[in-house]
Design a protein around this motif. Structure first.
Motif, PDB file in Angstrom:
ATOM      1  N   PHE A   2       0.873  -1.170   0.000  1.00 47.38           N
ATOM      2  CA  PHE A   2       0.000   0.000   0.000  1.00 47.38           C
ATOM      3  C   PHE A   2       0.905   1.213   0.000  1.00 47.38           C
ATOM      4  CE2 PHE A   2      -1.900   3.494   2.363  1.00 47.38           C
ATOM      5  CZ  PHE A   2      -3.184   3.590   1.851  1.00 47.38           C
ATOM      6  N   TYR A   3       0.716   2.122  -0.959  1.00 50.69           N
ATOM      7  CA  TYR A   3       1.548   3.323  -0.970  1.00 50.69           C
ATOM      8  C   TYR A   3       0.922   4.374  -0.068  1.00 50.69           C
ATOM      9  CZ  TYR A   3       4.250   7.343  -2.325  1.00 50.69           C
ATOM     10  OH  TYR A   3       5.060   8.447  -2.287  1.00 50.69           O
ATOM     11  N   ASP A   4       1.678   4.774   0.938  1.00 46.53           N
ATOM     12  CA  ASP A   4       1.212   5.743   1.918  1.00 46.53           C
ATOM     13  C   ASP A   4       1.626   7.143   1.471  1.00 46.53           C
ATOM     14  OD1 ASP A   4       0.516   7.265   4.060  1.00 46.53           O
ATOM     15  OD2 ASP A   4       1.612   6.112   5.563  1.00 46.53           O
ATOM     16  N   PRO A   5       0.684   7.981   1.034  1.00 48.51           N
ATOM     17  CA  PRO A   5       1.043   9.315   0.540  1.00 48.51           C
ATOM     18  C   PRO A   5       1.526  10.253   1.635  1.00 48.51           C
ATOM     19  CG  PRO A   5      -1.338   9.098   0.646  1.00 48.51           C
ATOM     20  CD  PRO A   5      -0.781   7.740   0.978  1.00 48.51           C
ATOM     21  N   VAL A   6       1.221   9.928   2.896  1.00 47.26           N
ATOM     22  CA  VAL A   6       1.645  10.788   4.001  1.00 47.26           C
ATOM     23  C   VAL A   6       3.149  10.679   4.214  1.00 47.26           C
ATOM     24  CG1 VAL A   6       1.386  11.282   6.456  1.00 47.26           C
ATOM     25  CG2 VAL A   6      -0.616  10.623   5.092  1.00 47.26           C
ATOM     26  N   THR A   7       3.655   9.447   4.225  1.00 46.94           N
ATOM     27  CA  THR A   7       5.081   9.214   4.443  1.00 46.94           C
ATOM     28  C   THR A   7       5.859   9.079   3.143  1.00 46.94           C
ATOM     29  OG1 THR A   7       4.728   6.823   4.586  1.00 46.94           O
ATOM     30  CG2 THR A   7       4.602   8.083   6.633  1.00 46.94           C
ATOM     31  N   SER A   8       5.159   9.067   1.993  1.00 48.77           N
ATOM     32  CA  SER A   8       5.790   8.911   0.665  1.00 48.77           C
ATOM     33  C   SER A   8       6.603   7.630   0.578  1.00 48.77           C
ATOM     34  CB  SER A   8       6.677  10.120   0.346  1.00 48.77           C
ATOM     35  OG  SER A   8       5.922  11.300   0.299  1.00 48.77           O
ATOM     36  N   ARG A   9       6.084   6.549   1.137  1.00 46.89           N
ATOM     37  CA  ARG A   9       6.753   5.248   1.047  1.00 46.89           C
ATOM     38  C   ARG A   9       5.703   4.154   1.011  1.00 46.89           C
ATOM     39  NH1 ARG A   9       7.912   2.386   5.610  1.00 46.89           N
ATOM     40  NH2 ARG A   9      10.079   2.051   5.001  1.00 46.89           N
ATOM     41  N   SER A  10       6.099   3.010   0.514  1.00 46.24           N
ATOM     42  CA  SER A  10       5.206   1.855   0.476  1.00 46.24           C
ATOM     43  C   SER A  10       5.297   1.091   1.786  1.00 46.24           C
ATOM     44  CB  SER A  10       5.573   0.933  -0.693  1.00 46.24           C
ATOM     45  OG  SER A  10       5.311   1.569  -1.928  1.00 46.24           O
ATOM     46  N   VAL A  11       4.162   0.534   2.232  1.00 48.10           N
ATOM     47  CA  VAL A  11       4.115  -0.278   3.441  1.00 48.10           C
ATOM     48  C   VAL A  11       3.419  -1.591   3.101  1.00 48.10           C
ATOM     49  CG1 VAL A  11       4.077   1.701   4.992  1.00 48.10           C
ATOM     50  CG2 VAL A  11       1.924   0.752   4.177  1.00 48.10           C
ATOM     51  N   ALA A  12       3.654  -2.598   3.919  1.00 52.25           N
ATOM     52  CA  ALA A  12       3.032  -3.903   3.698  1.00 52.25           C
ATOM     53  C   ALA A  12       1.529  -3.802   3.891  1.00 52.25           C
ATOM     54  CB  ALA A  12       3.622  -4.937   4.648  1.00 52.25           C
ATOM     55  N   TRP A  13       0.784  -4.412   2.988  1.00 53.33           N
ATOM     56  CA  TRP A  13      -0.670  -4.418   3.121  1.00 53.33           C
ATOM     57  C   TRP A  13      -1.099  -5.192   4.366  1.00 53.33           C
ATOM     58  CZ3 TRP A  13      -4.831  -1.998   1.754  1.00 53.33           C
ATOM     59  CH2 TRP A  13      -6.076  -2.600   1.883  1.00 53.33           C
ATOM     60  N   ASP A  14      -0.510  -6.354   4.580  1.00 51.60           N
ATOM     61  CA  ASP A  14      -0.812  -7.142   5.774  1.00 51.60           C
ATOM     62  C   ASP A  14       0.409  -8.002   6.077  1.00 51.60           C
ATOM     63  OD1 ASP A  14      -1.767  -8.629   7.836  1.00 51.60           O
ATOM     64  OD2 ASP A  14      -3.403  -9.590   6.737  1.00 51.60           O
ATOM     65  N   ASP A  15       1.230  -7.568   7.033  1.00 47.19           N
ATOM     66  CA  ASP A  15       2.433  -8.322   7.360  1.00 47.19           C
ATOM     67  C   ASP A  15       2.212  -9.321   8.486  1.00 47.19           C
ATOM     68  OD1 ASP A  15       2.184  -6.666   9.528  1.00 47.19           O
ATOM     69  OD2 ASP A  15       4.019  -5.516   9.155  1.00 47.19           O
ATOM     70  N   GLY A  16       0.940  -9.536   8.852  1.00 42.56           N
ATOM     71  CA  GLY A  16       0.628 -10.539   9.861  1.00 42.56           C
ATOM     72  C   GLY A  16       0.846 -10.096  11.281  1.00 42.56           C
ATOM     73  N   LYS A  17       1.190  -8.836  11.484  1.00 42.82           N
ATOM     74  CA  LYS A  17       1.429  -8.329  12.833  1.00 42.82           C
ATOM     75  C   LYS A  17       0.229  -7.504  13.293  1.00 42.82           C
ATOM     76  CE  LYS A  17       6.400  -8.099  11.905  1.00 42.82           C
ATOM     77  NZ  LYS A  17       7.596  -7.215  11.785  1.00 42.82           N
ATOM     78  N   ASP A  18       0.060  -7.423  14.584  1.00 41.12           N
ATOM     79  CA  ASP A  18      -1.040  -6.659  15.157  1.00 41.12           C
ATOM     80  C   ASP A  18      -0.560  -5.258  15.498  1.00 41.12           C
ATOM     81  OD1 ASP A  18      -2.826  -8.781  15.014  1.00 41.12           O
ATOM     82  OD2 ASP A  18      -2.131  -9.596  16.936  1.00 41.12           O
ATOM     83  N   TYR A  19      -1.354  -4.270  15.143  1.00 41.55           N
ATOM     84  CA  TYR A  19      -1.022  -2.878  15.405  1.00 41.55           C
ATOM     85  C   TYR A  19      -2.113  -2.241  16.252  1.00 41.55           C
ATOM     86  CZ  TYR A  19       2.495  -3.374  11.766  1.00 41.55           C
ATOM     87  OH  TYR A  19       3.568  -3.793  11.022  1.00 41.55           O
ATOM     88  N   ASP A  20      -1.705  -1.339  17.149  1.00 40.92           N
ATOM     89  CA  ASP A  20      -2.694  -0.636  17.948  1.00 40.92           C
ATOM     90  C   ASP A  20      -3.177   0.609  17.217  1.00 40.92           C
ATOM     91  OD1 ASP A  20      -0.721   1.294  18.196  1.00 40.92           O
ATOM     92  OD2 ASP A  20      -0.070   0.611  20.173  1.00 40.92           O
ATOM     93  N   SER A  21      -3.974   1.392  17.894  1.00 45.73           N
ATOM     94  CA  SER A  21      -4.562   2.572  17.260  1.00 45.73           C
ATOM     95  C   SER A  21      -3.527   3.618  16.874  1.00 45.73           C
ATOM     96  CB  SER A  21      -5.600   3.203  18.194  1.00 45.73           C
ATOM     97  OG  SER A  21      -4.986   3.594  19.426  1.00 45.73           O
ATOM     98  N   MET A  22      -2.340   3.526  17.466  1.00 40.15           N
ATOM     99  CA  MET A  22      -1.267   4.467  17.156  1.00 40.15           C
ATOM    100  C   MET A  22      -0.336   3.942  16.071  1.00 40.15           C
ATOM    101  SD  MET A  22      -2.037   6.944  19.085  1.00 40.15           S
ATOM    102  CE  MET A  22      -0.573   7.955  18.922  1.00 40.15           C
ATOM    103  N   GLY A  23      -0.689   2.778  15.523  1.00 40.90           N
ATOM    104  CA  GLY A  23       0.137   2.213  14.468  1.00 40.90           C
ATOM    105  C   GLY A  23       1.336   1.466  14.960  1.00 40.90           C
TER     106      GLY A  23
END
Length: 712
Positions: free
Chosen positions: A308-329
Motif C-alpha cells: 500500500f503506498y502511503d502518501p503521508v510518508t511517501s513510502r510503500s508499506v506492507a498491506w498485511d504483514d501478519g502483525k497486530d497494530y494498535d490505534s497508534m500504528g
C-alpha cells in the motif's frame, strides 16, 4: 587565398584569443586570488569584445553563425540582451566568480577546436534503435515527469530550445522525454515539439488525454514507454512511431507482466547484509510470502508481498504483514512501519505519479519480485553486502526497494527504506540499475533485449568493497568500464558489442501474430488499428493473456497458448481517456519524485490477489540460454565461474618529446623500437566538425578527448 584557408586562420586566431584570456583568469584561480567586481566585469567584457571583433559577424553568414555559437557558449557569464561591443556596460556581465569565468572560457576553447560542446549533464547514451523503437541508457538525475497525474497537468519541461541548451541547464534534474524530443527527429519526437507549440498557442494547462496509449499521449512524451526513478539508471524504451507507441505500452502494463508474454525487466541492486535464498517458505499472512521459486538448477528468491503506498510518508508499506497494530500504528514489538490493510486509500490517493487510483481493496497492490544473489562483498568494517540480480514481475512504486526492506536487506543508499544515512557519504545514490529489458518490436515477429552496462559510479562502489564470493556458474555481465576487482562478475563491453539485440522467436510465433491481428492490434498492412471490445470484426477469440504460459525448460521458444487472443487489451483509447478525465476531476495533486514504471494511464489492471476462482499465474521463469540460429546476433558468451586474475597489460608505447624542438611529441615502442607520429590505439585522431583543418584525439574506450597528443 582559399576559403578553407580563411576559415582555418579565422578559427585558429579565435582559439588563440580565447586561450590567452583563459590562461589569464586561470592564474587568478590557481593562486587563490580574487579580483574586484569592477575588474572582473571589465575583463569579461573585454574578452567578449575581442571575440566579437575577431569574428566580425557582419561579414558573412559563416561568421554570423560563429557569433551565435559564441553567444551560446558565453551566456553564463555575459548577458547578450544588454551587451554592446562599442562601450562597457556593467550589467552586461553576470555576477560570477573567477572559477566560473575560467570554466566557461575553457569549454568555449574546446568547442572552437573540436566542434564538441561540453555540457553540465552527461547525455543519455543510445543503446540501439530500429524503425519502430529507440532504446537509451538513462543517467542518474534524469527524471520521467510524463504520464497522467492526479490533476491532469502537462508533462514537465524546462523549455530549452536545443538538446545542448537542456544539458547545460542550471536545474539539477533533466526530463528524459524533453531531451529525446529535442535531440531526435523520429515521429513522436517531432510530434512532441509540435505539441509544445500548441501548448504555447492555446495556453494549455491540462493534458488533452490521459489514456497513456494513444497517439496524443505518445506526442506529449516523445514516445517514452516506461519510467525510472530519478536515482535509478538504465534501460529506457521509446516508440518512434505513433502507431507503435500503443503496442509497446501494452507490453509494459503490469497486468500483462504477471502473465506469460509481457515484458521482462531485470535490475542490479546491492543489498545490505548477507543475502541467501530462504530454505523454506516464510508466510506471515496471505499477503506476505517469501520463498524460493524455479527448478533446482535455476532457484531464485520469490517475494510476494502486497503493498500500500502511503502518501503521508511517501513510502510503500506492507498491506498485511501478519502483525497486530494498535490505534497508534504500533505493533507488539514497538514497530511502527504501518499496516496498509488498516488504512484507507481514499479519493485521490495514487499508486504512482500517473494519478491512477490505487487498485484492489482500498489501495491494495499485489507485487512480485524475483531475485538471485550472485556476489557477496564486505567492507573494511566487515559489514556485508550482496549483489542481487532482480526481476520485477509487477511494477509498483518503490517495489524493489520496499521488498528488499521487507526481507531485511535494504538497498545500499536507500535511507527511506532502512539504510543508514552514513551510506550516502560513500554511495551517492540508491544502488539500483535497470540492466536489461526484453520485449517485442511492434508489428513484427522480432523479439529484442536492450542491455545497459553497469555504470561507472556503481562499478566504483563495488570496487571499493572486498569481493568475498561469486555464485557458482554466474555468467559475466557487462559494465561501462573495466573493474579488475570485479572480473568474475563483470566485463567491460567493447564497441562491437550490440546493446540492443534480437532473440529467436517463440516456436509458436506463427500463432502469436494472427492472434494479435484477430484482436485488432494490427491490420493486414502491419499497422495498429483501434480497439473496440475483446475482438475486432469477426475475430472472436477464446483465450487471453492468462492463457499464455511457459513450458518447463526453454524460454522464448516455449511460449504457448491454449487459445489465441489478447482479450486483456480490449479497452479503447477513447474510452480510457473519457473515464480518465472523469476520474481526475477534483483529485488532489500527486507527487512525481518516483515512478511506477508501467501502470500509468487510466485503465484498471485486474486484481491479482489469490482466490479460489482465479488462481494466480505461475511466476515467470527467466529466459535461459538456448542454442539459436546462426543469424541471431549479439550473444554474450558464457564464462566459467572461476577465472584467473587478469594481467594488467601496460602499453608498450611511450610518448617522447623531441630533443630538437620543445613541445613536439612522437611515440616509441619500448619493445620493438618502432616509432610513429600518431598515438597507438585506442586513441584516434579526429577532425573537428567545425573546421576540417583542426584535429584532436579521441579515446575510443573511455571517450576521453585531448587537444594535444596524449600520454598512453
Amino acid at each position: 587565398m582559399t576559403v578553407a584557408k580563411l576559415v582555418s586562420d579565422f578559427t585558429r586566431e579565435l582559439a588563440d584569443i580565447v586561450e590567452e584570456r583563459c590562461s589569464l583568469i586561470q592564474t587568478f584561480v590557481d593562486e587563490g586570488r580574487a579580483a574586484s567586481r569592477d575588474e572582473l566585469a571589465k575583463f569579461v567584457f573585454g574578452t567578449a569584445k575581442r571575440i566579437y571583433k575577431q569574428i566580425q559577424p557582419d561579414l558573412e553568414s559563416s561568421r554570423k553563425q560563429a557569433w551565435l555559437e559564441a553567444k551560446g557558449m558565453l551566456k553564463d557569464i555575459v548577458d547578450f540582451d544588454v551587451f554592446t561591443p562599442t562601450a562597457f556596460f556593467d550589467p552586461c556581465v553576470k555576477n560570477v566568480l573567477e572559477a566560473k569565468v575560467a570554466e566557461v572560457l575553457r569549454n568555449y576553447h574546446h568547442f572552437i577546436l573540436t566542434g564538441v560542446v561540453r555540457t553540465k549533464h552527461l547525455p543519455p547514451k543510445l543503446l540501439g534503435e530500429t524503425d519502430e523503437i529507440l532504446c537509451v541508457d538513462k543517467p542518474v538525475d534524469f527524471t520521467c515527469g510524463y504520464g497522467a497525474n492526479a490533476n491532469a497537468l502537462l508533462p514537465q519541461v524546462i523549455g530549452a530550445k536545443t538538446a545542448t541548451q537542456l544539458l547545460n541547464a542550471a536545474e539539477a534534474a533533466i526530463q528524459i522525454h524533453e531531451y529525446l524530443a529535442l535531440k531526435f527527429n523520429y515521429e513522436t519526437a517531432v510530434g512532441t515539439r509540435e505539441f509544445w507549440k500548441e501548448v504555447e498557442q492555446k495556453k494549455l494547462t491540462m493534458q488533452p488525454c490521459l489514456c497513456g496509449l494513444c497517439e496524443v499521449c505518445a506526442c506529449m512524451q516523445a514516445g517514452c514507454c516506461n519510467r525510472l526513478d530519478k536515482e535509478t539508471s538504465g534501460v529506457m524504451v521509446a516508440a518512434k512511431t505513433k502507431k507503435g507507441f500503443e503496442e509497446i505500452r501494452k507490453q509494459f502494463q503490469s497486468d500483462h507482466s504477471l502473465d506469460e508474454g509481457g515484458t521482462e525487466k531485470y535490475y542490479f541492486g546491492l543489498a545490505r547484509g548477507k543475502v541467501n535464498l530462504p530454505k523454506q517458505q516464510v508466510k506471515q499472512s496471505d499477503d506476505w510470502i517469501h520463498e524460493c521459486s524455479g527448478p533446482p538448477s535455476q532457484r531464485r528468491g520469490r517475494v510476494e508481498i502486497a503493498l500500500f503506498y502511503d502518501p503521508v510518508t511517501s513510502r510503500s508499506v506492507a498491506w498485511d504483514d501478519g502483525k497486530d497494530y494498535d490505534s497508534m500504528g504500533k505493533n507488539e514489538k514497538g514497530g511502527s512501519k504501518g499496516k496498509g490493510k488498516g488504512q484507507k486509500a481514499g479519493k485521490g490517493v495514487l499508486d504512482s505519479e500517473d494519478g491512477r487510483p490505487q487498485q484492489g481493496e482500498n489501495g491494495r497492490q499485489s507485487a512480485v519480485t524475483l531475485y538471485d544473489p550472485i556476489a557477496w562483498f564486505s567492507d573494511k568494517n566487515n559489514d556485508q553486502y550482496t549483489l542481487l540480480h532482480l526481476q520485477i514481475v509487477t511494477g509498483r512504486r518503490h517495489q524493489i526497494r520496499f521488498h528488499c526492506e521487507q526481507i531485511g536487506h535494504p538497498l545500499l543508499g536507500d535511507c527511506l527504506y532502512g539504510a543508514p544515512q552514513s551510506d550516502r557519504d560513500w554511495a551517492k545514490r540508491v544502488f539500483l540499475h535497470s540492466y536489461q529489458t526484453k520485449f517485442r518490436e511492434p508489428f513484427t515477429q522480432r523479439w529484442f533485449e536492450a542491455v545497459s552496462p553497469l555504470p561507472q559510479d556503481l562499478g566504483n562502489v563495488l570496487s571499493d568493497l572486498t569481493l568475498e564470493r561469486v555464485k557458482e556458474g554466474c555468467p559475466l555481465f557487462l559494465s561501462r568500464r573495466q573493474h579488475s576487482k570485479l572480473h568474475k562478475v563483470f566485463k567491460q563491453y567493447d564497441a562491437t558489442t550490440k546493446l540492443l539485440r534480437t532473440h529467436a522467436a517463440p516456436k509458436n510465433a506463427q500463432a502469436i501474430m494472427p492472434a494479435a491481428q484477430a484482436n485488432g492490434s494490427m491490420n493486414h498492412n502491419g499497422h495498429s488499428v483501434g480497439y473496440k471490445g475483446g475482438s475486432k470484426g469477426n475475430g472472436n477469440s477464446s483465450a487471453g493473456w492468462k492463457d499464455w504460459r511457459w513450458d518447463s525448460s526453454d524460454s522464448w521458444n516455449n511460449w504457448k497458448s491454449d487459445g489465441g487472443s489478447w482479450n486483456a487489451w480490449s479497452s479503447s483509447a477513447n474510452a480510457n481517456a473519457a473515464s480518465a478525465n472523469a476520474a481526475s476531476a477534483g483529485a488532489p495533486s500527486g507527487g512525481n519524485d518516483d515512478s511506477d514504471d508501467e501502470t500509468w494511464g487510466k485503465w484498471t489492471p485486474k486484481d491479482t490477489k489469490k482466490s479460489a476462482e482465479t488462481p494466480e499465474p505461475e511466476a515467470k521463469r527467466p529466459r535461459v540460454a538456448v542454442p539459436e540460429p546462426a543469424d541471431v546476433a549479439g550473444q554474450v558468451p558464457r564464462t566459467p565461474p572461476e577465472l584467473p586474475e587478469p594481467q594488467v597489460q601496460r602499453s608498450q608505447w611511450r610518448r617522447v618529446e623531441s630533443t630538437r624542438e620543445a613541445g613536439i611529441f612522437y611515440y616509441v615502442n619500448t619493445v620493438t623500437g618502432e616509432k610513429q607520429v600518431e598515438p597507438p590505439p585506442p586513441w584516434e585522431r579526429k577532425q573537428s566538425r567545425r573546421d576540417a583543418s583542426i584535429s584532436y584525439y579521441w579515446n575510443t574506450v573511455t571517450g576521453e578527448t585531448s587537444l594535444v597528443k596524449p600520454e598512453v
